[in-house]
Design a protein around this motif. Structure first.
Motif, PDB file in Angstrom:
ATOM      1  N   LEU A  55       0.801  -1.295   0.043  1.00 39.03           N
ATOM      2  CA  LEU A  55      -0.170  -0.101   0.089  1.00 39.03           C
ATOM      3  C   LEU A  55       0.876   1.247  -0.057  1.00 39.03           C
ATOM      4  CD1 LEU A  55      -2.656  -1.044   2.604  1.00 39.03           C
ATOM      5  CD2 LEU A  55      -2.792  -1.252   0.077  1.00 39.03           C
ATOM      6  N   PRO A  56       0.224   2.360  -0.243  1.00 40.54           N
ATOM      7  CA  PRO A  56       1.208   3.487  -0.234  1.00 40.54           C
ATOM      8  C   PRO A  56       1.794   3.866   0.819  1.00 40.54           C
ATOM      9  CG  PRO A  56      -1.065   3.912  -1.325  1.00 40.54           C
ATOM     10  CD  PRO A  56      -1.260   2.502  -0.815  1.00 40.54           C
ATOM     11  N   HIS A  57       3.287   4.034   0.766  1.00 40.49           N
ATOM     12  CA  HIS A  57       3.929   4.381   2.097  1.00 40.49           C
ATOM     13  C   HIS A  57       4.955   5.483   1.502  1.00 40.49           C
ATOM     14  CE1 HIS A  57       5.798   1.099  -0.734  1.00 40.49           C
ATOM     15  NE2 HIS A  57       6.758   1.661  -0.130  1.00 40.49           N
ATOM     16  N   PRO A  58       5.544   6.184   2.430  1.00 39.83           N
ATOM     17  CA  PRO A  58       6.453   7.387   2.136  1.00 39.83           C
ATOM     18  C   PRO A  58       7.970   7.026   2.292  1.00 39.83           C
ATOM     19  CG  PRO A  58       6.073   7.309   4.636  1.00 39.83           C
ATOM     20  CD  PRO A  58       5.332   6.137   4.034  1.00 39.83           C
ATOM     21  N   HIS A  59       8.802   7.965   1.752  1.00 39.38           N
ATOM     22  CA  HIS A  59      10.079   7.711   1.566  1.00 39.38           C
ATOM     23  C   HIS A  59      10.726   9.229   1.856  1.00 39.38           C
ATOM     24  CE1 HIS A  59      10.748   3.538   0.792  1.00 39.38           C
ATOM     25  NE2 HIS A  59       9.962   3.658  -0.347  1.00 39.38           N
ATOM     26  N   ILE A  60      12.055   9.549   2.354  1.00 40.51           N
ATOM     27  CA  ILE A  60      12.629  10.885   2.358  1.00 40.51           C
ATOM     28  C   ILE A  60      13.961  10.565   2.170  1.00 40.51           C
ATOM     29  CG2 ILE A  60      10.745  11.960   3.768  1.00 40.51           C
ATOM     30  CD1 ILE A  60      13.137  12.049   5.997  1.00 40.51           C
ATOM     31  N   GLY A  61      14.839  11.210   1.609  1.00 47.11           N
ATOM     32  CA  GLY A  61      16.250  11.375   1.879  1.00 47.11           C
ATOM     33  C   GLY A  61      17.133   9.913   1.058  1.00 47.11           C
ATOM     34  N   LEU A  62      16.319   9.417  -0.183  1.00 46.73           N
ATOM     35  CA  LEU A  62      16.965   8.353  -0.793  1.00 46.73           C
ATOM     36  C   LEU A  62      16.465   8.344  -2.088  1.00 46.73           C
ATOM     37  CD1 LEU A  62      14.339   6.063  -0.923  1.00 46.73           C
ATOM     38  CD2 LEU A  62      14.965   5.783   1.582  1.00 46.73           C
ATOM     39  N   SER A  63      16.966   7.381  -3.068  1.00 43.51           N
ATOM     40  CA  SER A  63      16.573   6.825  -4.184  1.00 43.51           C
ATOM     41  C   SER A  63      16.370   5.419  -4.046  1.00 43.51           C
ATOM     42  CB  SER A  63      17.630   7.083  -5.325  1.00 43.51           C
ATOM     43  OG  SER A  63      17.813   8.574  -5.365  1.00 43.51           O
ATOM     44  N   THR A  64      15.023   4.783  -4.840  1.00 39.78           N
ATOM     45  CA  THR A  64      14.874   3.486  -4.739  1.00 39.78           C
ATOM     46  C   THR A  64      15.254   2.953  -6.051  1.00 39.78           C
ATOM     47  OG1 THR A  64      12.540   3.570  -5.274  1.00 39.78           O
ATOM     48  CG2 THR A  64      12.980   3.811  -3.131  1.00 39.78           C
ATOM     49  N   LEU A  65      15.908   1.802  -6.285  1.00 43.29           N
ATOM     50  CA  LEU A  65      16.083   1.014  -7.399  1.00 43.29           C
ATOM     51  C   LEU A  65      15.328  -0.114  -7.359  1.00 43.29           C
ATOM     52  CD1 LEU A  65      19.546   0.929  -9.146  1.00 43.29           C
ATOM     53  CD2 LEU A  65      18.031  -0.980  -9.120  1.00 43.29           C
ATOM     54  N   THR A  66      14.474  -0.361  -8.359  1.00 38.81           N
ATOM     55  CA  THR A  66      13.736  -1.667  -8.319  1.00 38.81           C
ATOM     56  C   THR A  66      14.109  -2.284  -9.580  1.00 38.81           C
ATOM     57  OG1 THR A  66      11.849  -0.689  -7.084  1.00 38.81           O
ATOM     58  CG2 THR A  66      11.590  -2.900  -8.471  1.00 38.81           C
ATOM     59  N   TYR A  67      14.408  -3.751  -9.488  1.00 35.29           N
ATOM     60  CA  TYR A  67      15.186  -4.574 -10.607  1.00 35.29           C
ATOM     61  C   TYR A  67      14.436  -5.779 -10.478  1.00 35.29           C
ATOM     62  CZ  TYR A  67      18.548  -6.597 -13.946  1.00 35.29           C
ATOM     63  OH  TYR A  67      18.975  -7.185 -15.138  1.00 35.29           O
ATOM     64  N   LEU A  68      13.790  -6.173 -11.488  1.00 38.18           N
ATOM     65  CA  LEU A  68      13.197  -7.558 -11.538  1.00 38.18           C
ATOM     66  C   LEU A  68      13.507  -8.427 -12.552  1.00 38.18           C
ATOM     67  CD1 LEU A  68       9.043  -6.497 -11.579  1.00 38.18           C
ATOM     68  CD2 LEU A  68      10.639  -6.948  -9.787  1.00 38.18           C
ATOM     69  N   PHE A  69      13.558  -9.988 -12.063  1.00 38.04           N
ATOM     70  CA  PHE A  69      14.131 -10.920 -12.907  1.00 38.04           C
ATOM     71  C   PHE A  69      13.035 -11.767 -13.253  1.00 38.04           C
ATOM     72  CE2 PHE A  69      16.926 -10.942  -8.919  1.00 38.04           C
ATOM     73  CZ  PHE A  69      17.994 -10.284  -9.683  1.00 38.04           C
ATOM     74  N   ASP A  70      11.687 -11.522 -12.631  1.00 39.28           N
ATOM     75  CA  ASP A  70      10.432 -12.451 -12.931  1.00 39.28           C
ATOM     76  C   ASP A  70       9.246 -11.485 -12.472  1.00 39.28           C
ATOM     77  OD1 ASP A  70       9.029 -14.222 -14.409  1.00 39.28           O
ATOM     78  OD2 ASP A  70       9.203 -15.691 -12.687  1.00 39.28           O
ATOM     79  N   GLY A  71       8.136 -11.692 -13.375  1.00 36.49           N
ATOM     80  CA  GLY A  71       6.947 -11.114 -12.920  1.00 36.49           C
ATOM     81  C   GLY A  71       6.888  -9.616 -13.249  1.00 36.49           C
ATOM     82  N   ALA A  72       6.075  -9.037 -12.570  1.00 36.46           N
ATOM     83  CA  ALA A  72       5.733  -7.422 -12.879  1.00 36.46           C
ATOM     84  C   ALA A  72       5.283  -6.743 -11.524  1.00 36.46           C
ATOM     85  CB  ALA A  72       4.783  -7.421 -14.056  1.00 36.46           C
ATOM     86  N   ILE A  73       5.437  -5.592 -11.494  1.00 42.17           N
ATOM     87  CA  ILE A  73       4.990  -4.479 -10.379  1.00 42.17           C
ATOM     88  C   ILE A  73       4.286  -3.196 -11.094  1.00 42.17           C
ATOM     89  CG2 ILE A  73       5.477  -3.321  -8.373  1.00 42.17           C
ATOM     90  CD1 ILE A  73       7.513  -5.413  -7.711  1.00 42.17           C
ATOM     91  N   MET A  74       3.224  -3.029 -10.613  1.00 43.70           N
ATOM     92  CA  MET A  74       2.771  -1.566 -11.036  1.00 43.70           C
ATOM     93  C   MET A  74       3.344  -0.581 -10.139  1.00 43.70           C
ATOM     94  SD  MET A  74       1.440   0.288 -13.246  1.00 43.70           S
ATOM     95  CE  MET A  74       0.313  -0.854 -14.441  1.00 43.70           C
ATOM     96  N   HIS A  75       4.000   0.214 -10.600  1.00 44.53           N
ATOM     97  CA  HIS A  75       4.317   1.423  -9.617  1.00 44.53           C
ATOM     98  C   HIS A  75       3.640   2.660  -9.699  1.00 44.53           C
ATOM     99  CE1 HIS A  75       7.315   4.248  -7.947  1.00 44.53           C
ATOM    100  NE2 HIS A  75       6.659   5.026  -8.988  1.00 44.53           N
ATOM    101  N   ARG A  76       3.065   3.307  -8.740  1.00 46.88           N
ATOM    102  CA  ARG A  76       2.180   4.469  -8.843  1.00 46.88           C
ATOM    103  C   ARG A  76       2.938   5.351  -7.725  1.00 46.88           C
ATOM    104  NH1 ARG A  76      -1.961   0.783  -9.487  1.00 46.88           N
ATOM    105  NH2 ARG A  76      -3.192   0.855 -11.425  1.00 46.88           N
TER     106      ARG A  76
END
Length: 292
Positions: A55-76
């Motif tokens: 579910l929606p959650h917050p971040h500060i002070g960073l960059s996120t890197l998402t890298y998939l080998f299999d499947g899919a994720i919807m990012h909003r």
């Protein structure tokens, strides 16, 4: 003398109703260069009634890197981005002063059997960018530098190394490299690395200085310039690191900062729902009561 100063084993952790393997942070090693958090998601099979829903959650002070080998994720996210992450692509979201995002199984996959496998990584921001405006960049798989030398396959997922530069717009000197092989081969890449360095064994095995190491271990190097090892057949490793910041980074839940008072402010802002919203989302992850 061994160039390996620490071995970190993957440890089970829970994100919502989803189990992951946590690699960083570790009590004896909180960061490697600017890398402060690494989760190995899966591999997991989900039936037609199971979905990946963070579910929606917050971040500060960073960059996120998402890298998939299999499947899919919807990012909003609260910037307005809506992108389906697919294997081989890199999602790079810079939180800066504050961003909110959700990660879910895409609608077209929700009522079918599916799998999910990937890495989720946090990279701390330099102090002067910690309060920058949030940004989002999606780098397609074909835009990631990849090449082959002597039967060894390389990908530069982020940063600079080997005289190449990834399309991912990083904010400090770093590298995140994938190396795959088929036959047993010796790898010597110390001259291409800098700062702090670590090696994550994803598949197969490596040997270094007479010792054999297995999957789901991170090896922390004492000196990145001495990075030399032998990869067993059909192995995949990830080498990551870079220049460490002069100031310590503190982590509280999903927040990263060089200032503890900023973490406290972020907690208060999220608790009182002062962060921006993700369009179309009504639920959110509450600040965990176990965090102080």
């Amino acid at each position: 003398m061994s160039n390996i100063s620490l071995i970190i084993e993957e440890r089970a952790a829970k994100i919502g109703n989803f189990m992951v393997g946590r690699l960083l942070p570790f009590r004896q090693k909180r960061a490697v260069g600017p890398f402060v958090f690494i989760d190995h998601m899966g591999p997991v099979k989900l039936n037609e009634r199971e979905n990946f829903d963070v579910l929606p959650h917050p971040h500060i002070g960073l960059s996120t890197l998402t890298y998939l080998f299999d499947g899919a994720i919807m990012h909003r996210d609260s910037i307005g981005s809506e992108v389906e992450i697919k294997p081989g692509a890199v999602n790079w979201m810079t939180a800066g002063k504050g961003v909110v995002h959700s990660e879910r199984t895409p609608e077209h996959m929700r009522n079918s059997t599916k799998s999910l496998h990937g890495l989720q990584i946090w990279v701390a921001l330099p102090k002067d960018l910690e309060e920058s405006e949030p940004t989002f960049v999606h780098i397609a798989a074909e835009e990631i530098p990849s090449w082959e030398e002597k039967g060894i396959h390389y990908k530069l997922l982020a940063g600079e190394a080997f005289g190449r530069k990834s399309a991912v717009p990083v904010h400090s000197p770093l590298y995140f490299i994938e190396i795959r092989n088929t036959l047993t081969q010796k790898i010597s890449i110390g001259d291409d690395l800098f700062g702090e360095s670590a090696l994550y064994i994803f598949d197969g095995s490596i040997s270094s200085e007479g010792n054999m190491y297995e999957p789901r271990q991170i090896l922390i190097a004492k000196d990145s310039k001495l990075c030399e090892f032998e990869m067993g057949p059909n192995s995949t490793v990830y080498i990551f690191g870079g220049e460490a910041f002069p100031e310590e980074r503190f982590i509280d839940w999903n927040f990263v900062s060089s200032r503890k008072d900023r973490l406290k402010q972020a907690k208060e802002d999220w608790t009182n729902q002062r962060f921006p919203k993700v369009a179309g989302e009504t639920e959110f992850v509450p600040y965990p009561t176990l965090n102080r």
